[in-house]
Design a protein around this motif. Sequence first.
Motif, PDB file in Angstrom:
ATOM      1  N   ILE A  65       0.840  -1.203   0.000  1.00 25.01           N
ATOM      2  CA  ILE A  65       0.000   0.000   0.000  1.00 25.01           C
ATOM      3  C   ILE A  65       0.879   1.260   0.000  1.00 25.01           C
ATOM      4  O   ILE A  65       1.922   1.311   0.654  1.00 25.01           O
ATOM      5  CB  ILE A  65      -1.040   0.029   1.145  1.00 25.01           C
ATOM      6  CG1 ILE A  65      -0.401   0.246   2.493  1.00 25.01           C
ATOM      7  CG2 ILE A  65      -1.915  -1.205   1.143  1.00 25.01           C
ATOM      8  CD1 ILE A  65      -1.415   0.677   3.543  1.00 25.01           C
ATOM      9  N   GLY A  66       0.456   2.199  -0.807  1.00 19.22           N
ATOM     10  CA  GLY A  66       1.212   3.458  -0.939  1.00 19.22           C
ATOM     11  C   GLY A  66       2.432   3.335  -1.828  1.00 19.22           C
ATOM     12  O   GLY A  66       3.186   4.295  -1.987  1.00 19.22           O
ATOM     13  N   GLY A  67       2.644   2.166  -2.441  1.00 15.27           N
ATOM     14  CA  GLY A  67       3.855   1.961  -3.251  1.00 15.27           C
ATOM     15  C   GLY A  67       3.758   2.544  -4.664  1.00 15.27           C
ATOM     16  O   GLY A  67       4.731   2.557  -5.408  1.00 15.27           O
ATOM     17  N   ASP A 105      -5.561   9.729  14.388  1.00 18.42           N
ATOM     18  CA  ASP A 105      -4.654   9.648  15.539  1.00 18.42           C
ATOM     19  C   ASP A 105      -3.240   9.287  15.059  1.00 18.42           C
ATOM     20  O   ASP A 105      -2.579   8.386  15.566  1.00 18.42           O
ATOM     21  CB  ASP A 105      -5.171   8.621  16.564  1.00 18.42           C
ATOM     22  CG  ASP A 105      -4.415   8.734  17.887  1.00 18.42           C
ATOM     23  OD1 ASP A 105      -3.808   9.792  18.127  1.00 18.42           O
ATOM     24  OD2 ASP A 105      -4.412   7.742  18.657  1.00 18.42           O
ATOM     25  N   LEU A 106      -2.828   9.985  14.014  1.00 19.57           N
ATOM     26  CA  LEU A 106      -1.544   9.701  13.371  1.00 19.57           C
ATOM     27  C   LEU A 106      -1.020  11.023  12.802  1.00 19.57           C
ATOM     28  O   LEU A 106      -1.770  11.722  12.120  1.00 19.57           O
ATOM     29  CB  LEU A 106      -1.786   8.715  12.228  1.00 19.57           C
ATOM     30  CG  LEU A 106      -0.593   8.076  11.539  1.00 19.57           C
ATOM     31  CD1 LEU A 106       0.178   7.195  12.514  1.00 19.57           C
ATOM     32  CD2 LEU A 106      -1.074   7.214  10.360  1.00 19.57           C
ATOM     33  N   ASN A 107       0.229  11.335  13.075  1.00 16.88           N
ATOM     34  CA  ASN A 107       0.747  12.631  12.627  1.00 16.88           C
ATOM     35  C   ASN A 107       1.083  12.578  11.134  1.00 16.88           C
ATOM     36  O   ASN A 107       1.992  11.870  10.717  1.00 16.88           O
ATOM     37  CB  ASN A 107       2.002  12.994  13.441  1.00 16.88           C
ATOM     38  CG  ASN A 107       2.433  14.414  13.177  1.00 16.88           C
ATOM     39  OD1 ASN A 107       1.909  15.076  12.277  1.00 16.88           O
ATOM     40  ND2 ASN A 107       3.386  14.892  13.963  1.00 16.88           N
ATOM     41  N   LEU A 108       0.340  13.332  10.331  1.00 19.35           N
ATOM     42  CA  LEU A 108       0.579  13.346   8.883  1.00 19.35           C
ATOM     43  C   LEU A 108       1.612  14.413   8.503  1.00 19.35           C
ATOM     44  O   LEU A 108       1.866  14.627   7.326  1.00 19.35           O
ATOM     45  CB  LEU A 108      -0.715  13.635   8.119  1.00 19.35           C
ATOM     46  CG  LEU A 108      -1.890  12.678   8.317  1.00 19.35           C
ATOM     47  CD1 LEU A 108      -3.047  13.071   7.411  1.00 19.35           C
ATOM     48  CD2 LEU A 108      -1.492  11.234   8.027  1.00 19.35           C
ATOM     49  N   PHE A 109       2.162  15.099   9.498  1.00 19.97           N
ATOM     50  CA  PHE A 109       3.134  16.180   9.245  1.00 19.97           C
ATOM     51  C   PHE A 109       2.569  17.197   8.240  1.00 19.97           C
ATOM     52  O   PHE A 109       3.268  17.640   7.332  1.00 19.97           O
ATOM     53  CB  PHE A 109       4.485  15.619   8.762  1.00 19.97           C
ATOM     54  CG  PHE A 109       5.191  14.849   9.827  1.00 19.97           C
ATOM     55  CD1 PHE A 109       6.093  15.473  10.682  1.00 19.97           C
ATOM     56  CD2 PHE A 109       4.950  13.499  10.007  1.00 19.97           C
ATOM     57  CE1 PHE A 109       6.727  14.764  11.693  1.00 19.97           C
ATOM     58  CE2 PHE A 109       5.572  12.779  11.014  1.00 19.97           C
ATOM     59  CZ  PHE A 109       6.466  13.415  11.857  1.00 19.97           C
ATOM     60  N   HIS A 181       3.524  11.691   2.630  1.00 16.58           N
ATOM     61  CA  HIS A 181       2.635  10.906   1.763  1.00 16.58           C
ATOM     62  C   HIS A 181       2.327   9.498   2.261  1.00 16.58           C
ATOM     63  O   HIS A 181       1.168   9.082   2.274  1.00 16.58           O
ATOM     64  CB  HIS A 181       3.170  10.854   0.337  1.00 16.58           C
ATOM     65  CG  HIS A 181       4.644  10.590   0.211  1.00 16.58           C
ATOM     66  ND1 HIS A 181       5.371   9.928   1.145  1.00 16.58           N
ATOM     67  CD2 HIS A 181       5.522  10.942  -0.764  1.00 16.58           C
ATOM     68  CE1 HIS A 181       6.621   9.849   0.756  1.00 16.58           C
ATOM     69  NE2 HIS A 181       6.758  10.466  -0.396  1.00 16.58           N
ATOM     70  N   ASP A 182       3.346   8.749   2.706  1.00 16.84           N
ATOM     71  CA  ASP A 182       3.062   7.348   3.051  1.00 16.84           C
ATOM     72  C   ASP A 182       2.150   7.249   4.273  1.00 16.84           C
ATOM     73  O   ASP A 182       1.338   6.333   4.391  1.00 16.84           O
ATOM     74  CB  ASP A 182       4.334   6.509   3.232  1.00 16.84           C
ATOM     75  CG  ASP A 182       5.458   7.287   3.854  1.00 16.84           C
ATOM     76  OD1 ASP A 182       5.191   8.365   4.410  1.00 16.84           O
ATOM     77  OD2 ASP A 182       6.617   6.820   3.791  1.00 16.84           O
ATOM     78  N   THR A 183       2.248   8.239   5.168  1.00 19.82           N
ATOM     79  CA  THR A 183       1.387   8.220   6.360  1.00 19.82           C
ATOM     80  C   THR A 183      -0.088   8.358   5.976  1.00 19.82           C
ATOM     81  O   THR A 183      -0.966   7.862   6.684  1.00 19.82           O
ATOM     82  CB  THR A 183       1.759   9.371   7.311  1.00 19.82           C
ATOM     83  OG1 THR A 183       3.112   9.665   7.153  1.00 19.82           O
ATOM     84  CG2 THR A 183       1.468   9.024   8.735  1.00 19.82           C
ATOM     85  N   TRP A 186      -1.175   4.919   5.166  1.00 20.30           N
ATOM     86  CA  TRP A 186      -1.296   4.128   6.396  1.00 20.30           C
ATOM     87  C   TRP A 186      -2.513   4.560   7.206  1.00 20.30           C
ATOM     88  O   TRP A 186      -3.234   3.726   7.758  1.00 20.30           O
ATOM     89  CB  TRP A 186      -0.045   4.279   7.260  1.00 20.30           C
ATOM     90  CG  TRP A 186       1.208   3.839   6.594  1.00 20.30           C
ATOM     91  CD1 TRP A 186       1.346   2.962   5.557  1.00 20.30           C
ATOM     92  CD2 TRP A 186       2.538   4.293   6.899  1.00 20.30           C
ATOM     93  NE1 TRP A 186       2.665   2.836   5.205  1.00 20.30           N
ATOM     94  CE2 TRP A 186       3.422   3.638   6.018  1.00 20.30           C
ATOM     95  CE3 TRP A 186       3.069   5.185   7.832  1.00 20.30           C
ATOM     96  CZ2 TRP A 186       4.800   3.853   6.037  1.00 20.30           C
ATOM     97  CZ3 TRP A 186       4.435   5.405   7.856  1.00 20.30           C
ATOM     98  CH2 TRP A 186       5.286   4.737   6.966  1.00 20.30           C
ATOM     99  N   GLY A 187      -2.738   5.864   7.306  1.00 20.16           N
ATOM    100  CA  GLY A 187      -3.867   6.383   8.097  1.00 20.16           C
ATOM    101  C   GLY A 187      -5.184   5.906   7.535  1.00 20.16           C
ATOM    102  O   GLY A 187      -6.045   5.387   8.265  1.00 20.16           O
ATOM    103  N   TYR A 188      -5.355   6.065   6.212  1.00 20.72           N
ATOM    104  CA  TYR A 188      -6.613   5.614   5.605  1.00 20.72           C
ATOM    105  C   TYR A 188      -6.724   4.090   5.685  1.00 20.72           C
ATOM    106  O   TYR A 188      -7.805   3.549   5.911  1.00 20.72           O
ATOM    107  CB  TYR A 188      -6.714   6.092   4.150  1.00 20.72           C
ATOM    108  CG  TYR A 188      -7.276   7.493   4.029  1.00 20.72           C
ATOM    109  CD1 TYR A 188      -8.534   7.793   4.537  1.00 20.72           C
ATOM    110  CD2 TYR A 188      -6.557   8.512   3.408  1.00 20.72           C
ATOM    111  CE1 TYR A 188      -9.070   9.073   4.438  1.00 20.72           C
ATOM    112  CE2 TYR A 188      -7.085   9.796   3.302  1.00 20.72           C
ATOM    113  CZ  TYR A 188      -8.346  10.067   3.812  1.00 20.72           C
ATOM    114  OH  TYR A 188      -8.876  11.327   3.716  1.00 20.72           O
ATOM    115  N   GLY A 189      -5.588   3.401   5.508  1.00 20.21           N
ATOM    116  CA  GLY A 189      -5.598   1.930   5.569  1.00 20.21           C
ATOM    117  C   GLY A 189      -6.017   1.451   6.951  1.00 20.21           C
ATOM    118  O   GLY A 189      -6.907   0.603   7.086  1.00 20.21           O
TER     119      GLY A 189
END
Length: 413
Positions: A65-67, A105-109, A181-183, A186-189
């Motif tokens: 995912i995100g690759g 609940d995840l820092n997307l910067f 970007h990768d976060t 991960w966040g949506y996943g």
Amino acid sequence: MPWKLLRFGVSKKHPEPRMFTYHEKLKTHYDVVIIGGGGHGLASAYYLGKDHGITDVAVLEKGYIGGGNTGRNTTIIRSNYLTPEGVKFYDESVNLWQDLSQDFDLNLFYANRGHFTLAHTDSAMRTMRWRAEVNKHYGVNSEVVDADFVKRHAPMIDLSCSGHAPILGALYHAPGSVARHDTVAWGYGRGADMRGAEIHQQTEVLGIDVQSGKVKGVLTSRGYISTNKVICAVAGYTPRILDMVDIKSPIYIHPLQAMVSEPIKAWLDPILVSGSLHVYISQSSRGELVMGASLDPYEVQSTRSTLDFVEGLSSHLLDMFPFLSNVKVMRQWAGMADMTPDFAPIMGKTPIEGFYLDAGWGTWGFKATPVCGKTMSHTVANDSNHPLITGFTLDRFRNFSLTGEKGAASVGH
Ligand code: FAD
Ligand code: PYC
């Protein structure tokens, strides 16, 4: 070595929670199958569960995912588009970005930096004024500024661009931002997983079963799944999937390359784009310069990166920032951009019942990830295009009613 780390390393049971559940097997049926585990596919799964209570969903990703382009893009987020359809759509996305870190609940910067589109000619200044007026009309914060304003915000810039292309002014868009970007994937996943969707990596869609104009299932590298609803969100692979369902589209694939420098002391706060010099640059929170240019000029389905690109981009960048001449390039890469003739996406229902398209994202789709998830999930749940995407449907090419967004596409041409 800390005891906890050692225990984690030798454990066979993976004591730490994973980002999302690993499912050993595919089920034989899902209510919705999403092809593509990039930001768009995962966001669609997330909002199907969150907004519509549809949780019997599988996201099928042939790699990880995100690759795809989600993990290859330069993360510019903005809504300073040219058409009313584009401005309203991307503005909604910028609004959604504001609460995402908290939702996940995840820092997307997510970092609000301000975005300058530099104008080097009178005609570019006219386009900036046009964009500013459309933006303001729809409540988006954009204004035309002079060269002194640019210099105050980016003091290291050579306004004459080494005498090649003096900067006359710019379109300044204060909400312009960047994120990690990768976060986002991960966040949506993780959010989709928590609501019951299954994410299957290393699972390639090889065919789509269509009978009497309706979707009946998908053939994957791990077997057949029956379903009546498929979302295709595969960016640069779109033509291959469309071949499976015999739909013609005007999408063509060009590589888009980017590169980053070694980390250096923070000196650049805003995001700068020059359409005339075909360069854009921002500085990441780690100090790396994130840089890109226009599409490669040939149509090819490849993620190969080239020396030609680094040379061309560097020389134009040095026109603007001669002091960077000793900074080293650390990495370069490419993604496959699914370009449309009018530089707007293709979204929504298609001539095949149950087959929904989220494509044509070319060089501009990262910023749209949240609003794509929202509008695609609505479209699938109601089997009716969300009002925000009616300017982006496939049939606009048949009806000659294009949504001409080329003047706002940053670096696309
Ligand atoms: P992707 O993230 O590409 O996901 C699609 C996934 O589908 C891939 O992971 C792929 O492996 C999978 N897939 C394909 N075929 C199959 C199959 N048969 N079966 C299963 N899975 C399959 N946009 C911006 O807004 N701002 C920017 O600054 C920006 N910069 C960019 C810079 C570069 C270098 C590139 C390449 C793009 C940039 N973009 C930018 C565009 C943006 O990256 C894309 O539009 C966006 O990421 C598309 O997201 P997606 O989820 O649709 O596609
Ligand atoms: O959409 O802003 C954008 C963009 C910049 C670089 C690539 N895409």
